[in-house]
Design an enzyme around this catalytic site. Structure first.
Site, short mmCIF file in Angstrom:
data_model
loop_
_atom_site.label_atom_id
_atom_site.label_comp_id
_atom_site.label_asym_id
_atom_site.label_seq_id
_atom_site.Cartn_x
_atom_site.Cartn_y
_atom_site.Cartn_z
N LYS A 135 10.30 23.03 -14.60
CA LYS A 135 9.37 21.90 -14.39
C LYS A 135 8.66 22.06 -13.04
CE LYS A 135 7.97 17.36 -14.55
NZ LYS A 135 8.12 16.05 -15.14
N ARG B 58 -0.38 22.35 -15.46
CA ARG B 58 0.59 21.27 -15.64
C ARG B 58 0.46 20.63 -17.02
NH1 ARG B 58 2.60 16.46 -11.54
NH2 ARG B 58 4.17 15.71 -13.01
N ARG C 101 0.82 -1.23 0.00
CA ARG C 101 0.00 0.00 0.00
C ARG C 101 0.85 1.28 0.00
NH1 ARG C 101 -2.95 -2.62 4.09
NH2 ARG C 101 -4.69 -3.80 3.23
N ASN D 88 2.82 18.74 -21.43
CA ASN D 88 2.54 17.75 -22.47
C ASN D 88 2.76 18.30 -23.88
OD1 ASN D 88 1.79 15.91 -20.49
ND2 ASN D 88 -0.34 16.62 -20.50
N HIS E 58 12.13 8.21 -26.30
CA HIS E 58 11.20 9.24 -25.83
C HIS E 58 11.59 10.66 -26.29
CE1 HIS E 58 8.12 10.93 -23.25
NE2 HIS E 58 9.01 11.78 -22.79
N LYS F 228 4.99 12.15 -11.20
CA LYS F 228 4.26 11.21 -12.08
C LYS F 228 5.09 9.95 -12.22
CE LYS F 228 1.61 14.00 -15.34
NZ LYS F 228 1.41 14.24 -16.78
N HIS G 45 3.81 16.13 -26.70
CA HIS G 45 3.66 14.75 -26.23
C HIS G 45 2.46 14.01 -26.81
CE1 HIS G 45 6.96 15.69 -23.64
NE2 HIS G 45 6.92 14.52 -23.04
N GLU H 24 13.65 17.43 -23.96
CA GLU H 24 12.77 17.90 -22.87
C GLU H 24 13.23 19.27 -22.36
OE1 GLU H 24 9.99 16.45 -22.36
OE2 GLU H 24 10.12 14.27 -22.08
N HIS I 24 4.08 10.83 -27.95
CA HIS I 24 3.79 9.51 -27.40
C HIS I 24 3.31 8.55 -28.49
CE1 HIS I 24 3.33 10.56 -22.84
NE2 HIS I 24 4.57 10.36 -23.20
N GLU J 251 -2.57 17.77 -12.37
CA GLU J 251 -2.76 18.12 -13.78
C GLU J 251 -4.19 18.47 -14.15
OE1 GLU J 251 -0.20 16.07 -16.83
OE2 GLU J 251 -2.11 15.90 -17.85
N1 LIG Z 1 7.56 10.63 -14.97
C1 LIG Z 1 7.79 11.68 -15.73
O1 LIG Z 1 7.43 12.80 -15.38
C2 LIG Z 1 8.53 11.51 -17.02
C3 LIG Z 1 8.96 12.65 -17.73
C4 LIG Z 1 9.68 12.47 -18.90
C5 LIG Z 1 9.98 11.18 -19.34
N2 LIG Z 1 9.54 10.10 -18.64
C6 LIG Z 1 9.86 8.75 -19.10
O2 LIG Z 1 11.26 8.56 -19.05
C7 LIG Z 1 11.62 7.53 -19.97
C8 LIG Z 1 12.85 7.96 -20.73
O3 LIG Z 1 13.90 8.17 -19.80
P1 LIG Z 1 15.44 8.15 -20.25
O4 LIG Z 1 15.59 8.94 -21.49
O5 LIG Z 1 16.24 8.50 -19.07
O6 LIG Z 1 15.64 6.65 -20.71
P2 LIG Z 1 16.15 5.32 -19.99
O7 LIG Z 1 15.80 5.26 -18.57
O8 LIG Z 1 15.68 4.21 -20.88
O9 LIG Z 1 17.73 5.43 -20.11
C9 LIG Z 1 18.33 5.50 -21.38
C10 LIG Z 1 19.52 4.56 -21.53
O10 LIG Z 1 20.61 5.08 -20.79
C11 LIG Z 1 21.18 4.06 -19.96
N3 LIG Z 1 21.79 4.79 -18.84
C12 LIG Z 1 21.14 5.41 -17.81
N4 LIG Z 1 22.01 6.10 -17.07
C13 LIG Z 1 23.24 5.91 -17.60
C14 LIG Z 1 24.53 6.37 -17.28
N5 LIG Z 1 24.74 7.24 -16.28
N6 LIG Z 1 25.58 5.94 -18.03
C15 LIG Z 1 25.37 5.11 -19.09
N7 LIG Z 1 24.17 4.65 -19.46
C16 LIG Z 1 23.10 5.06 -18.73
C17 LIG Z 1 20.05 3.13 -19.66
O11 LIG Z 1 20.50 1.84 -19.36
C18 LIG Z 1 19.26 3.16 -20.98
O12 LIG Z 1 19.82 2.24 -21.88
C19 LIG Z 1 10.40 7.29 -20.85
O13 LIG Z 1 9.79 6.08 -20.50
C20 LIG Z 1 9.49 8.45 -20.53
O14 LIG Z 1 8.12 8.12 -20.68
C21 LIG Z 1 8.84 10.25 -17.49
#
Ligand SMILES: NC(=O)c1ccc[n+]([C@@H]2O[C@H](COP(=O)([O-])OP(=O)(O)OC[C@H]3O[C@@H](n4cnc5c(N)ncnc54)[C@H](O)[C@@H]3O)[C@@H](O)[C@H]2O)c1
Length: 344
Positions: free
Chosen positions: A221, A235, A108, A239, A256, A130, A242, A172, A246, A231
């Site tokens: 942000k 907020r 929980r 998007n 992404h 989020k 997006h 971003e 998406h 949102e």
């Molecule tokens: N929750 C939110 O508000 C929010 C906002 C924006 C994006 N997102 C989400 O985030 C995701 C994308 O995140 P991302 O771009 O960080 O991708 P990711 O987490 O897939 O990381 C990208 C790659 O980098 C590698 N990696 C990570 N840190 C590293 C480091 N220090 N050195 C070497 N390699 C490293 C990972 O293994 C992966 O292969 C998407 O799923 C997206 O929907 C969420």
């Protein structure tokens, strides 16, 4: 170190991971559980050599799924996690999303924190609370809004990040400039060559030089999220890019950040067509994305097909969608739009 307190979260920027437990001294290092991105775990293994309770999180968007969540929860139980357990997610946006989601439902809900290790996670995904996972390829369809106790940003992780992953982060960052700061946009224009040079050879460069844009992006942000955590209102601006982003990410398996870049171009073209955005501002944004080596050519995408994905997106309700339009650099607004109008 820069410390920002935002609702219930403390955000520590530019501090060394080795000092993490000096900041979160209510959490016992040996009792916490660590969900660590598999690449971060193998590249930085020395950092975690005296940690227990580590669960490796597979790299890739597929990890944001019920199947993997199931698997990770099984491991938490097997290792003896309980309702007092504190979970720390260390990795990119995927690891942060999965960690926040699991921590919010496990027993929980248990407390959690993030150590973002990609530029995208440091400037966007780790912030705002989020935490979503995908369902049948639909992005972030399952999720919670629940802020971590802390976000701990150590730039030295970026030294091992691949060049393309930096570009995803820039998408971003550029989005944040477009929605709320023409000055920040100008700064990104004027320093594009320098920033690209820094991240091309991150391991050998002074990655600290990204400090200003990381801080500015975090500030934007948090400001947008402030007062509208759920949102209902402003907020939604986050998007921007997006809706199409998406859809492109889900349909074409594009990362992404790159998908958001294309989504921004789609949003700009529509904003221009409906008379909100002038052609020269549209071109300025496209040029900036290009200078950060992000994709901008939308000509090969089938709009009608993407609309089918957009209809299933959270941002749509019935025949309408909350679409983020831009009317000038730094100035966006949200308007409900009939999906038919996007197709026309
Ligand atoms: N929750 C939110 O508000 C929010 C906002 C924006 C994006 N997102 C989400 O985030 C995701 C994308 O995140 P991302 O771009 O960080 O991708 P990711 O987490 O897939 O990381 C990208 C790659 O980098 C590698 N990696 C990570 N840190 C590293 C480091 N220090 N050195 C070497 N390699 C490293 C990972 O293994 C992966 O292969 C998407 O799923 C997206 O929907 C969420």
């Amino acid at each position: 170190v820069k410390e920002i307190n935002h609702s219930n979260s403390s955000i520590y920027i530019n501090e060394s991971f080795e000092n993490l437990f000096d900041y979160i001294n209510h959490i016992k290092k040996e009792e916490a559980f660590y969900l660590i991105d598999e690449n971060v775990l193998s590249i930085h293994k020395n950092l975690f050599s005296n940690f227990s309770n580590i669960i490796s999180i597979p790299s890739g968007e597929e990890t944001k799924s019920i199947r993997y969540v199931n698997n990770i929860i099984g491991k938490l139980i097997e290792l003896g996690a309980n309702r007092k357990t504190f979970i720390i997610g260390i990795g990119g946006g995927v690891t942060c999303d999965v960690t926040g989601f699991i921590a919010s439902i496990f027993m929980r809900g248990v407390n959690f924190g993030f150590v973002p290790t990609t530029l995208l996670a440091m400037t966007d995904a780790s912030l705002g609370g989020k935490n979503g996972i995908n369902f049948n390829n639909l992005k972030n369809i399952l999720g919670v809004i629940n802020e971590p106790d802390f976000v701990f940003v150590d730039y030295s992780f970026l030294k091992t990040l691949g060049y393309d992953e930096f570009l995803n982060g820039f998408a971003e960052i550029i989005k944040h400039a477009c929605i709320s700061s023409s000055n920040f946009f100008l700064h990104l224009e004027e320093n594009a060559n320098d920033y690209i040079k820094i991240v091309r050879d991150a391991n050998n460069s002074s990655i600290d030089k990204l400090h200003n844009i990381i801080c500015e992006s975090i500030k934007i942000k948090l400001k947008v999220v402030d007062g509208d955590k759920n949102e209902l209102n402003k907020r939604k601006m986050l998007n921007y890019g997006h809706s199409f982003g998406h859809a492109i990410e889900a349909r074409h398996g594009i990362p992404h950040g790159a998908a958001v870049s294309l989504g921004i171009v789609f949003a700009n073209v529509l904003s221009n067509k409906l008379g909100y955005l002038k052609e020269d501002s549209l071109n300025r944004i496209t040029n900036l994305l290009e200078r950060y080596n992000l994709p901008v050519d939308i000509s090969s995408f089938d709009k009608k097909e993407l609309i089918k994905w957009i209809e299933k997106d959270k941002k749509s309700s019935g025949q309408n969608i909350d679409f983020v339009f831009i009317q000038d650099i730094g100035d966006c607004f949200v308007k409900s739009l009939s999906i038919q109008k996007i197709i026309d």
